[in-house]
Design a protein around this motif. Structure first.
Motif, short mmCIF file in Angstrom:
data_model
loop_
_atom_site.label_atom_id
_atom_site.label_comp_id
_atom_site.label_asym_id
_atom_site.label_seq_id
_atom_site.Cartn_x
_atom_site.Cartn_y
_atom_site.Cartn_z
N ARG A 61 -16.50 -5.73 7.72
CA ARG A 61 -15.35 -4.89 7.56
C ARG A 61 -14.64 -5.10 9.45
O ARG A 61 -14.35 -3.93 10.25
N ARG A 74 -10.00 -6.32 6.28
CA ARG A 74 -10.01 -7.37 5.02
C ARG A 74 -11.70 -7.11 4.93
O ARG A 74 -12.51 -6.86 6.32
N GLN A 113 -8.43 1.84 -1.40
CA GLN A 113 -9.40 0.81 -2.47
C GLN A 113 -9.85 -0.52 -2.36
O GLN A 113 -10.74 -1.15 -2.75
N GLY A 114 -8.51 -1.00 -1.61
CA GLY A 114 -8.36 -2.31 -1.91
C GLY A 114 -8.50 -3.54 -2.89
O GLY A 114 -8.15 -2.82 -3.88
N TRP A 133 -8.65 5.45 3.72
CA TRP A 133 -8.49 4.49 3.55
C TRP A 133 -8.11 3.79 1.54
O TRP A 133 -8.56 4.62 1.12
N TRP A 170 -4.19 -2.79 8.23
CA TRP A 170 -5.05 -3.41 7.29
C TRP A 170 -6.18 -4.00 7.58
O TRP A 170 -5.89 -4.51 8.85
N TYR A 215 -8.50 -6.70 0.41
CA TYR A 215 -8.18 -6.25 1.99
C TYR A 215 -8.13 -4.95 1.16
O TYR A 215 -7.95 -4.52 0.11
N TYR A 216 -8.19 -3.91 2.75
CA TYR A 216 -7.47 -2.16 2.68
C TYR A 216 -6.62 -1.58 3.55
O TYR A 216 -6.74 -2.44 4.74
N CYS A 217 -5.95 -1.30 3.15
CA CYS A 217 -4.83 -0.11 3.44
C CYS A 217 -6.07 0.90 4.20
O CYS A 217 -6.49 1.69 3.25
N ALA A 218 -5.46 1.01 5.55
CA ALA A 218 -5.84 2.45 6.59
C ALA A 218 -5.01 3.33 6.53
O ALA A 218 -3.47 2.62 7.64
N CYS A 244 0.90 -1.24 0.55
CA CYS A 244 0.01 0.12 -0.59
C CYS A 244 0.77 0.98 -0.02
O CYS A 244 1.89 1.50 0.62
#
Length: 123
Positions: A44, A37, A115-116, A113, A35, A93-96, A21
């Motif tokens: 989430r 998901r 976009q996954g 966030w 991370w 999976y998303y990073c934040a 990411c």
């Protein structure tokens, strides 16, 4: 702040994947990152988090011992190394990025966030 996640794909159970990411924010080095998901039909959920200095990491029980989060502040990038993947790891999976950490699991801690990226693990 823009976050671009990548590295997802279709793998078999037991395989490994590394997610990346990249953040556009130059001061990303001062922020905690995480991370999450989300599987179809589920909320989430938190997966792993890392402090700005990499001095502390935190994992969900479901991934502890299999996943490793790391970061390279010079590259504005956070990674998620996923080993021994299971079908139940299938999710987007998303990073934040957290500017003020309440708790690792609290999504309100993360105003930014990505976009996954889809991870699919076949049995």
């Amino acid at each position: 702040v823009q976050l671009q996640a990548s590295g997802g794909g279709l793998v078999q159970a037991g395989d490994s994947l590394t997610l990346s990411c990249v953040a556009s924010w130059r001061t990303i080095g001062s922020a905690a990152m995480a991370w999450f998901r989300q599987a179809p039909g589920n909320q989430r959920e938190f997966v792993a988090g890392i402090t700005w200095s990499s001095s502390s990491t935190y994992y969900a029980d479901s991934v502890k011992g299999r996943f490793t989060i790391s970061r390279n502040n010079a590259k504005n990038t956070v990674y998620l190394q996923m080993n021994s993947l299971k079908p139940e790891d299938t999710a987007v999976y998303y990073c934040a990025v957290s500017t003020y950490l309440i708790t690792w699991q609290d999504r309100a801690s993360y105003p930014y966030w990505g976009q996954g990226t889809q991870v699919t693990v076949s049995s």
